[in-house]
Design a protein around this motif. Structure first.
Motif, PDB file in Angstrom:
ATOM      1  N   ALA A 170      -8.139  37.119  43.411  1.00 58.23           N
ATOM      2  CA  ALA A 170      -8.403  38.692  43.621  1.00 58.23           C
ATOM      3  C   ALA A 170      -9.725  38.876  43.398  1.00 58.23           C
ATOM      4  O   ALA A 170     -10.466  39.437  44.085  1.00 58.23           O
ATOM      5  CB  ALA A 170      -7.366  39.529  43.057  1.00 58.23           C
ATOM      6  N   GLU A 171     -10.145  38.465  42.224  1.00 54.87           N
ATOM      7  CA  GLU A 171     -11.521  38.501  41.965  1.00 54.87           C
ATOM      8  C   GLU A 171     -12.537  37.819  42.824  1.00 54.87           C
ATOM      9  O   GLU A 171     -13.796  38.470  42.911  1.00 54.87           O
ATOM     10  CB  GLU A 171     -11.720  38.433  40.277  1.00 54.87           C
ATOM     11  CG  GLU A 171     -11.191  39.000  39.367  1.00 54.87           C
ATOM     12  CD  GLU A 171     -11.319  38.760  37.847  1.00 54.87           C
ATOM     13  OE1 GLU A 171     -11.570  37.454  37.896  1.00 54.87           O
ATOM     14  OE2 GLU A 171     -10.642  39.279  36.959  1.00 54.87           O
ATOM     15  N   GLN A 172     -12.105  36.680  43.148  1.00 56.47           N
ATOM     16  CA  GLN A 172     -13.239  35.836  43.703  1.00 56.47           C
ATOM     17  C   GLN A 172     -12.650  35.630  45.483  1.00 56.47           C
ATOM     18  O   GLN A 172     -13.517  35.016  45.950  1.00 56.47           O
ATOM     19  CB  GLN A 172     -13.269  34.557  43.134  1.00 56.47           C
ATOM     20  CG  GLN A 172     -13.601  34.547  41.895  1.00 56.47           C
ATOM     21  CD  GLN A 172     -13.596  33.157  41.071  1.00 56.47           C
ATOM     22  OE1 GLN A 172     -13.841  31.968  41.953  1.00 56.47           O
ATOM     23  NE2 GLN A 172     -13.277  32.995  39.932  1.00 56.47           N
ATOM     24  N   GLY A 173     -11.779  36.366  45.605  1.00 58.16           N
ATOM     25  CA  GLY A 173     -11.252  36.388  47.163  1.00 58.16           C
ATOM     26  C   GLY A 173     -12.413  36.644  48.128  1.00 58.16           C
ATOM     27  O   GLY A 173     -12.297  36.432  49.310  1.00 58.16           O
ATOM     28  N   ASN A 174     -13.096  37.668  47.798  1.00 56.74           N
ATOM     29  CA  ASN A 174     -13.909  38.277  48.794  1.00 56.74           C
ATOM     30  C   ASN A 174     -15.317  37.504  48.595  1.00 56.74           C
ATOM     31  O   ASN A 174     -16.299  38.125  49.280  1.00 56.74           O
ATOM     32  CB  ASN A 174     -14.052  39.870  48.384  1.00 56.74           C
ATOM     33  CG  ASN A 174     -12.946  40.617  48.861  1.00 56.74           C
ATOM     34  OD1 ASN A 174     -12.291  40.289  49.789  1.00 56.74           O
ATOM     35  ND2 ASN A 174     -12.614  41.388  47.882  1.00 56.74           N
ATOM     36  N   GLN A 175     -15.649  36.717  47.824  1.00 60.90           N
ATOM     37  CA  GLN A 175     -16.886  35.853  47.754  1.00 60.90           C
ATOM     38  C   GLN A 175     -17.185  34.950  49.024  1.00 60.90           C
ATOM     39  O   GLN A 175     -16.301  34.772  49.804  1.00 60.90           O
ATOM     40  CB  GLN A 175     -16.936  34.962  46.601  1.00 60.90           C
ATOM     41  CG  GLN A 175     -17.351  35.414  45.458  1.00 60.90           C
ATOM     42  CD  GLN A 175     -17.581  34.344  44.416  1.00 60.90           C
ATOM     43  OE1 GLN A 175     -17.371  33.176  44.527  1.00 60.90           O
ATOM     44  NE2 GLN A 175     -18.282  34.746  43.174  1.00 60.90           N
ATOM     45  N   GLN A 176     -18.547  35.125  49.469  1.00 61.25           N
ATOM     46  CA  GLN A 176     -18.979  34.549  50.536  1.00 61.25           C
ATOM     47  C   GLN A 176     -19.839  33.256  49.969  1.00 61.25           C
ATOM     48  O   GLN A 176     -20.310  33.200  48.847  1.00 61.25           O
ATOM     49  CB  GLN A 176     -20.017  35.248  51.247  1.00 61.25           C
ATOM     50  CG  GLN A 176     -19.369  36.485  51.873  1.00 61.25           C
ATOM     51  CD  GLN A 176     -18.702  36.030  53.265  1.00 61.25           C
ATOM     52  OE1 GLN A 176     -17.569  36.067  53.450  1.00 61.25           O
ATOM     53  NE2 GLN A 176     -19.489  35.589  54.328  1.00 61.25           N
ATOM     54  N   PRO A 197     -22.146  29.487  46.952  1.00 62.47           N
ATOM     55  CA  PRO A 197     -21.979  31.009  46.863  1.00 62.47           C
ATOM     56  C   PRO A 197     -23.450  31.233  46.274  1.00 62.47           C
ATOM     57  O   PRO A 197     -24.204  30.561  45.769  1.00 62.47           O
ATOM     58  CB  PRO A 197     -21.224  31.290  45.784  1.00 62.47           C
ATOM     59  CG  PRO A 197     -20.956  29.921  45.035  1.00 62.47           C
ATOM     60  CD  PRO A 197     -21.108  28.882  46.087  1.00 62.47           C
ATOM     61  N   ALA A 198     -24.010  32.533  46.631  1.00 63.75           N
ATOM     62  CA  ALA A 198     -25.303  33.196  46.362  1.00 63.75           C
ATOM     63  C   ALA A 198     -25.441  32.864  44.699  1.00 63.75           C
ATOM     64  O   ALA A 198     -26.639  32.710  44.177  1.00 63.75           O
ATOM     65  CB  ALA A 198     -25.600  34.373  46.833  1.00 63.75           C
ATOM     66  N   SER A 199     -24.506  33.124  43.937  1.00 63.65           N
ATOM     67  CA  SER A 199     -24.632  32.878  42.389  1.00 63.65           C
ATOM     68  C   SER A 199     -24.790  31.923  42.149  1.00 63.65           C
ATOM     69  O   SER A 199     -25.452  31.782  40.818  1.00 63.65           O
ATOM     70  CB  SER A 199     -23.069  33.332  41.869  1.00 63.65           C
ATOM     71  OG  SER A 199     -22.109  32.593  42.366  1.00 63.65           O
ATOM     72  N   ASN A 200     -25.151  30.695  42.797  1.00 65.50           N
ATOM     73  CA  ASN A 200     -25.642  29.410  42.426  1.00 65.50           C
ATOM     74  C   ASN A 200     -27.176  29.387  42.335  1.00 65.50           C
ATOM     75  O   ASN A 200     -27.726  28.505  41.633  1.00 65.50           O
ATOM     76  CB  ASN A 200     -25.156  28.317  43.493  1.00 65.50           C
ATOM     77  CG  ASN A 200     -23.712  28.016  43.129  1.00 65.50           C
ATOM     78  OD1 ASN A 200     -22.921  28.645  42.439  1.00 65.50           O
ATOM     79  ND2 ASN A 200     -23.447  26.657  43.380  1.00 65.50           N
ATOM     80  N   VAL A 248     -30.740  35.606  49.811  1.00 58.83           N
ATOM     81  CA  VAL A 248     -29.871  34.897  50.781  1.00 58.83           C
ATOM     82  C   VAL A 248     -28.740  35.941  51.304  1.00 58.83           C
ATOM     83  O   VAL A 248     -28.087  35.848  52.219  1.00 58.83           O
ATOM     84  CB  VAL A 248     -29.107  33.629  49.773  1.00 58.83           C
ATOM     85  CG1 VAL A 248     -27.874  33.373  50.489  1.00 58.83           C
ATOM     86  CG2 VAL A 248     -30.175  32.567  49.755  1.00 58.83           C
ATOM     87  N   THR A 249     -28.098  36.849  50.207  1.00 56.66           N
ATOM     88  CA  THR A 249     -27.272  37.669  50.874  1.00 56.66           C
ATOM     89  C   THR A 249     -27.643  38.711  51.648  1.00 56.66           C
ATOM     90  O   THR A 249     -26.634  39.391  52.372  1.00 56.66           O
ATOM     91  CB  THR A 249     -26.564  38.244  49.370  1.00 56.66           C
ATOM     92  OG1 THR A 249     -27.754  39.081  48.729  1.00 56.66           O
ATOM     93  CG2 THR A 249     -26.088  37.508  48.493  1.00 56.66           C
ATOM     94  N   ALA A 250     -28.990  39.036  51.776  1.00 56.40           N
ATOM     95  CA  ALA A 250     -29.611  40.015  52.596  1.00 56.40           C
ATOM     96  C   ALA A 250     -29.870  39.333  53.981  1.00 56.40           C
ATOM     97  O   ALA A 250     -29.892  40.114  55.197  1.00 56.40           O
ATOM     98  CB  ALA A 250     -31.020  40.364  51.882  1.00 56.40           C
ATOM     99  N   PRO A 257     -16.325  32.816  54.097  1.00 55.91           N
ATOM    100  CA  PRO A 257     -15.602  33.317  52.949  1.00 55.91           C
ATOM    101  C   PRO A 257     -15.366  32.147  52.140  1.00 55.91           C
ATOM    102  O   PRO A 257     -15.134  30.875  52.521  1.00 55.91           O
ATOM    103  CB  PRO A 257     -14.225  33.915  53.276  1.00 55.91           C
ATOM    104  CG  PRO A 257     -14.434  34.311  54.775  1.00 55.91           C
ATOM    105  CD  PRO A 257     -15.340  33.124  55.395  1.00 55.91           C
ATOM    106  N   VAL A 258     -15.560  32.160  50.746  1.00 56.50           N
ATOM    107  CA  VAL A 258     -15.335  31.045  49.835  1.00 56.50           C
ATOM    108  C   VAL A 258     -13.564  30.748  49.975  1.00 56.50           C
ATOM    109  O   VAL A 258     -12.813  31.450  49.608  1.00 56.50           O
ATOM    110  CB  VAL A 258     -15.697  31.397  48.410  1.00 56.50           C
ATOM    111  CG1 VAL A 258     -15.055  30.193  47.258  1.00 56.50           C
ATOM    112  CG2 VAL A 258     -16.910  31.558  48.316  1.00 56.50           C
ATOM    113  N   GLU A 259     -13.472  29.534  50.145  1.00 58.01           N
ATOM    114  CA  GLU A 259     -12.039  29.034  50.198  1.00 58.01           C
ATOM    115  C   GLU A 259     -11.287  28.735  48.843  1.00 58.01           C
ATOM    116  O   GLU A 259     -12.030  27.949  47.992  1.00 58.01           O
ATOM    117  CB  GLU A 259     -12.149  27.561  50.867  1.00 58.01           C
ATOM    118  CG  GLU A 259     -10.260  27.471  51.159  1.00 58.01           C
ATOM    119  CD  GLU A 259     -10.280  26.193  51.916  1.00 58.01           C
ATOM    120  OE1 GLU A 259      -8.912  25.495  52.157  1.00 58.01           O
ATOM    121  OE2 GLU A 259     -11.242  25.870  52.742  1.00 58.01           O
TER     122      GLU A 259
END
Length: 258
Positions: free
Chosen positions: A122-128, A181-184, A193-195, A222-224
């Motif tokens: 749920a926490e990471q389901g919306n990650q791109q 992911p952008a967090s990397n 990147v996210t913009a 979306p991150v699988e």
């Protein structure tokens, strides 16, 4: 004939007692139990129980006993630094044993694993995650010039990256960083990147501690999230560590520390 029978009986009765020791070193016995325990420990670490392994263990225990006797004769156990090291080693062994005992008595359940998995999903389901290219240069002027060439469609991103990028990991691939992911990425690279939308190139170069970046987002998705069976061992280990940490902190709180 009767005496021979009695002698054989005596040997039969004494054999189990004799078999308890696999060797003696200057009169000090090395027991079968010691060999069995050593072998069991090695098996838990991936070794295969075999006659060859048992012989190696036996020889190792003999060598250790020889050295131990020499150390005791030399009086090294009385040295303060050795005493400190022995105390610390004993503490470490006991703490690990306590942790193992606690986790054995408080095993992680399937329900706990499922709940934690659902929480993480749920926490990471919306990650791109983004497929990114970049060109890294040291000079802002050069970065602006490269950006102008790209926006004016005077050159291909891959060609400029191979020719100008100072990033050895991606330059040969035309600046490609792959999917992540952008967090990397470091800030403000990640923010840029996210913009950006799919296919866009950063309007202005982005500065980080590494230099000036010209960034292109080729694609986004979306991150699988991996299936439960794939991440179960990591979740179980995380829950075990959390449980023992809670137990440890509880002991600290109850302890009278002055």
């Amino acid at each position: 004939m009767k005496r021979i029978a009695l002698a054989l009986a005596a040997l039969t009765l004494s054999a189990p007692l004799y078999a308890q020791n696999v060797a003696t070193v200057n009169g000090k016995a090395i027991t079968q139990k010691s060999v069995d325990q050593f072998v069991s420990l090695l098996v838990t670490q991936g070794a295969t129980d075999s006659p060859q392994l048992r012989e190696q263990v036996k020889q190792e225990l003999i060598t250790r006993e020889v050295l131990l006797q020499a150390a005791e004769k030399a009086g090294v156990a009385k040295q303060p630094e050795v005493q400190t090291e022995l105390d610390l080693t004993r503490q470490g062994i006991l703490v690990r044993a306590l942790q193992a005992d606690f986790l054995k008595k408080n095993p992680v359940t399937d329900a706990q694993v499922q709940a934690e998995y659902n929480k993480l999903k749920a926490e990471q389901g919306n990650q791109q995650e983004y497929k990114v290219r970049h060109i890294l240069v040291e000079d802002e002027k050069l970065a602006n010039d490269l950006t102008a060439q790209l926006t004016g469609k005077k050159a291909k991103f891959e060609d400029l990256a191979k020719k100008n990028s100072k990033d050895p990991g991606s330059a040969e691939r035309g600046g490609e960083l792959g999917w992540a992911p952008a967090s990397n990425y470091v800030q403000p690279f990640a923010q840029a990147v996210t913009a950006l939308k799919k296919g866009e190139i950063s309007a202005k170069p982005v500065q980080t501690q590494f230099g000036w970046h010209v960034i292109q987002v080729e694609d986004a998705r979306p991150v699988e999230f991996p299936p439960l069976d794939q991440v179960r061992p990591q979740i179980e280990e995380m829950l075990r560590q959390q449980a023992f940490t809670t137990y440890r902190n509880g002991l600290r709180e109850k302890a009278k520390v002055q």
